[in-house]
Design a protein around this motif. Structure first.
Motif, PDB file in Angstrom:
ATOM      1  N   ASP A 173      42.993-134.772  71.076  1.00 33.38           N
ATOM      2  CA  ASP A 173      44.362-135.101  71.453  1.00 33.38           C
ATOM      3  C   ASP A 173      45.161-133.802  71.457  1.00 33.38           C
ATOM      4  OD1 ASP A 173      46.405-136.832  72.169  1.00 33.38           O
ATOM      5  OD2 ASP A 173      47.125-137.001  70.107  1.00 33.38           O
ATOM      6  N   THR A 174      45.864-133.517  72.544  1.00 35.35           N
ATOM      7  CA  THR A 174      46.603-132.254  72.652  1.00 35.35           C
ATOM      8  C   THR A 174      48.062-132.510  73.010  1.00 35.35           C
ATOM      9  OG1 THR A 174      46.123-131.946  75.025  1.00 35.35           O
ATOM     10  CG2 THR A 174      44.529-131.068  73.446  1.00 35.35           C
ATOM     11  N   LYS A 175      48.920-131.678  72.408  1.00 37.40           N
ATOM     12  CA  LYS A 175      50.346-131.660  72.740  1.00 37.40           C
ATOM     13  C   LYS A 175      50.734-130.200  72.944  1.00 37.40           C
ATOM     14  CE  LYS A 175      51.630-135.896  70.274  1.00 37.40           C
ATOM     15  NZ  LYS A 175      50.236-136.323  70.070  1.00 37.40           N
ATOM     16  N   SER A 176      51.334-129.894  74.091  1.00 41.94           N
ATOM     17  CA  SER A 176      51.598-128.505  74.468  1.00 41.94           C
ATOM     18  C   SER A 176      53.067-128.305  74.815  1.00 41.94           C
ATOM     19  CB  SER A 176      50.725-128.098  75.663  1.00 41.94           C
ATOM     20  OG  SER A 176      49.348-128.308  75.391  1.00 41.94           O
ATOM     21  N   SER A 177      53.639-127.209  74.296  1.00 42.12           N
ATOM     22  CA  SER A 177      54.973-126.758  74.683  1.00 42.12           C
ATOM     23  C   SER A 177      54.813-125.564  75.614  1.00 42.12           C
ATOM     24  CB  SER A 177      55.788-126.359  73.451  1.00 42.12           C
ATOM     25  OG  SER A 177      55.881-127.429  72.529  1.00 42.12           O
ATOM     26  N   SER A 212      61.539-125.152  80.495  1.00 42.79           N
ATOM     27  CA  SER A 212      60.642-125.358  79.353  1.00 42.79           C
ATOM     28  C   SER A 212      60.394-126.846  79.237  1.00 42.79           C
ATOM     29  CB  SER A 212      61.250-124.799  78.066  1.00 42.79           C
ATOM     30  OG  SER A 212      62.466-125.457  77.753  1.00 42.79           O
ATOM     31  N   GLY A 213      59.356-127.207  78.524  1.00 41.89           N
ATOM     32  CA  GLY A 213      59.051-128.624  78.404  1.00 41.89           C
ATOM     33  C   GLY A 213      57.812-128.858  77.563  1.00 41.89           C
ATOM     34  N   ARG A 214      57.342-130.092  77.573  1.00 37.24           N
ATOM     35  CA  ARG A 214      56.162-130.478  76.807  1.00 37.24           C
ATOM     36  C   ARG A 214      55.262-131.352  77.666  1.00 37.24           C
ATOM     37  NH1 ARG A 214      56.328-130.044  71.285  1.00 37.24           N
ATOM     38  NH2 ARG A 214      54.988-131.871  71.044  1.00 37.24           N
ATOM     39  N   VAL A 215      53.972-131.192  77.491  1.00 36.43           N
ATOM     40  CA  VAL A 215      52.989-132.073  78.126  1.00 36.43           C
ATOM     41  C   VAL A 215      51.994-132.522  77.062  1.00 36.43           C
ATOM     42  CG1 VAL A 215      53.187-131.028  80.419  1.00 36.43           C
ATOM     43  CG2 VAL A 215      51.500-130.135  78.798  1.00 36.43           C
ATOM     44  N   ALA A 216      51.369-133.648  77.279  1.00 34.72           N
ATOM     45  CA  ALA A 216      50.379-134.182  76.343  1.00 34.72           C
ATOM     46  C   ALA A 216      49.213-134.740  77.127  1.00 34.72           C
ATOM     47  CB  ALA A 216      51.001-135.253  75.448  1.00 34.72           C
ATOM     48  N   ARG A 217      48.035-134.592  76.570  1.00 32.54           N
ATOM     49  CA  ARG A 217      46.843-135.133  77.231  1.00 32.54           C
ATOM     50  C   ARG A 217      45.776-135.422  76.175  1.00 32.54           C
ATOM     51  NH1 ARG A 217      43.926-135.416  82.118  1.00 32.54           N
ATOM     52  NH2 ARG A 217      45.691-134.604  83.286  1.00 32.54           N
ATOM     53  N   ILE A 281      45.239-128.139  80.949  1.00 33.78           N
ATOM     54  CA  ILE A 281      46.608-128.117  80.434  1.00 33.78           C
ATOM     55  C   ILE A 281      47.484-127.211  81.295  1.00 33.78           C
ATOM     56  CG2 ILE A 281      48.036-127.388  78.484  1.00 33.78           C
ATOM     57  CD1 ILE A 281      45.714-128.288  76.654  1.00 33.78           C
ATOM     58  N   HIS A 282      46.951-126.070  81.712  1.00 29.97           N
ATOM     59  CA  HIS A 282      47.710-125.164  82.577  1.00 29.97           C
ATOM     60  C   HIS A 282      48.074-125.857  83.894  1.00 29.97           C
ATOM     61  CE1 HIS A 282      48.415-121.692  85.265  1.00 29.97           C
ATOM     62  NE2 HIS A 282      48.848-121.087  84.169  1.00 29.97           N
ATOM     63  N   HIS A 297      54.840-118.772  81.700  1.00 27.86           N
ATOM     64  CA  HIS A 297      54.948-117.597  80.837  1.00 27.86           C
ATOM     65  C   HIS A 297      54.256-117.787  79.492  1.00 27.86           C
ATOM     66  CE1 HIS A 297      57.458-115.884  83.814  1.00 27.86           C
ATOM     67  NE2 HIS A 297      58.543-116.595  83.552  1.00 27.86           N
ATOM     68  N   GLY A 298      54.139-119.015  79.038  1.00 28.77           N
ATOM     69  CA  GLY A 298      53.494-119.235  77.746  1.00 28.77           C
ATOM     70  C   GLY A 298      53.249-120.708  77.496  1.00 28.77           C
ATOM     71  N   ILE A 299      52.117-121.003  76.844  1.00 26.87           N
ATOM     72  CA  ILE A 299      51.762-122.377  76.469  1.00 26.87           C
ATOM     73  C   ILE A 299      51.310-122.358  75.018  1.00 26.87           C
ATOM     74  CG2 ILE A 299      50.294-124.375  76.923  1.00 26.87           C
ATOM     75  CD1 ILE A 299      49.948-123.423  79.774  1.00 26.87           C
TER      76      ILE A 299
END
Length: 371
Positions: A173-177, A212-217, A281-282, A297-299
């Motif tokens: 389970d991943t959560k990314s900013s 900026s934001g967040r994604v989850a997968r 994720i990218h 620019h960054g994850i």
């Protein structure tokens, strides 16, 4: 190599099943889905085929890395390393030498046992050796530049080896900013002068805005090859695998086949899985940024609930030594998809070059006559 906790030794003949009628060894027959004795023809149904079907339990990754897996998840097998290609080839209790199925090099078993994590799932063979050989020879027949001698050699019914190749699968389970920029395309009209003439020209420009934001997968069954004996360009070309048809591991599925021990350790396998996850994720981040163009620019990713399983996937394999060179071919044991080292015939290439030159000369002559 990660040390594993002690485990009770597995029976040496764990993958051999004597025929109830004559005592010879059964083999798993893909077409029939049961055990068959080639000596007397007697068949035997797979035991307990039903209640266990579909129940494949994942293992906790952190527990395994900390060497805390239960003893029942570990087994001992007789495995030798091929001196040529480093394949980890499993031997049964009575075999002491055989040709490596990956490169045709003679391999002699050692006297020790190897402890490793047990397979949790197996994708049984769906194609028998005859069907796999037919798929391979058909594939060779489509390669016009392949040497005829090799094609004839392969068509003579040379034996193919059914190999269960080791893989890892990972769930996470991943959560990314993320931080990036969204680009919006717009156009400006400019007046330009060329050769004394004035004309209007549309020029594309991009307006960038910080976002900026967040994604989850949730990742399910990220597949990683655990063998070092086959080039990845071969195994990746055999995909996709119908993992939904995977069965909980039972040694009966291995009857009459070989199994390769994993050479990629669990921790290294997860590193490769993370690379695959990061690419997805990218892609998710770029989709979430939206707009016409994206800059990332960054994850920063937080990963949790990582589980894994060791599985075996079916591959028919042939390694032919022809005129001093080894050619390897692999066939997906489920779909019949073929990959291999593409052989080249020097004289066929020379003929093609000569014919090409003749055709080009003929076309040039016709053009010259018309002019």
């Amino acid at each position: 190599m990660t040390e594993l906790p002690p485990a009770p030794p597995a029976p040496e003949a764990a993958h051999r099943f004597p025929c109830d009628q004559c005592g010879a060894d059964y083999r798993f027959a893909p077409q029939e889905g049961q055990l068959v004795c080639d000596h007397c023809g007697h068949t035997s149904e797979m035991q307990d085929a039903g209640p266990w079907k579909g129940s494949i339990r994942e293992l906790d990754f952190i527990t395994a890395i900390n060497n805390q897996l239960p003893a029942q998840e570990i087994e001992e097998t007789r495995v030798s390393t091929c001196p040529n290609c480093a394949a980890q080839v499993e031997f049964d209790a009575v075999s002491h030498s055989k040709d490596c199925p990956f490169c045709a090099t003679p391999v002699v078993t050692d006297t020790g046992k190897h402890r490793h994590i047990k397979p949790k799932g197996v994708l049984p063979f769906a194609l028998d050796e005859r069907a796999a050989n037919r798929a391979m020879t058909d594939w060779l027949g489509k390669l016009w530049f392949a040497p005829n001698g090799l094609q004839d050699y392969a068509r003579k019914g040379r034996k193919m080896d059914g190999i269960y190749v080791p893989y890892w699968t990972f769930d996470a389970d991943t959560k990314s900013s993320y931080r990036g920029e969204r680009g919006t395309v717009y156009y400006e009209t400019r007046t330009v002068t060329r050769d004394g003439k004035t004309e209007q020209q549309r020029v594309q420009k991009i307006r960038w805005r910080n976002v900026s934001g967040r994604v989850a997968r949730f990742f399910d069954d990220v597949l990683v090859l655990a063998s070092k004996s086959l080039p990845k360009r071969f195994t990746e070309a055999l995909e996709p695998w119908d993992l939904s048809a995977m069965e909980p591991y039972r040694p009966e599925f291995l009857a009459g086949f070989r199994a390769e021990g994993y050479a990629v350790e669990l921790k290294d396998g997860f590193s490769e899985a993370r690379e695959k996850m990061d690419r997805v994720i990218h892609r998710d981040v770029k989709f979430d940024i939206g707009g016409d163009r994206q800059r990332v620019h960054g994850i920063d990713t937080v990963i949790s609930d990582v589980t894994f399983k060791h599985i075996l996937l079916p591959v028919w394999m042939a390694a032919y030594k022809y005129r001093g060179k080894t050619y390897r071919f692999v066939v997906n044991g489920r779909t019949g998809r073929v990959q291999g080292e593409r052989p080249w015939s020097a004289w066929k290439i020379a003929i093609a070059v000569v014919l090409g030159a003749i055709v080009a000369a003929g076309v040039g002559y016709v053009i010259a006559q018309n002019q």
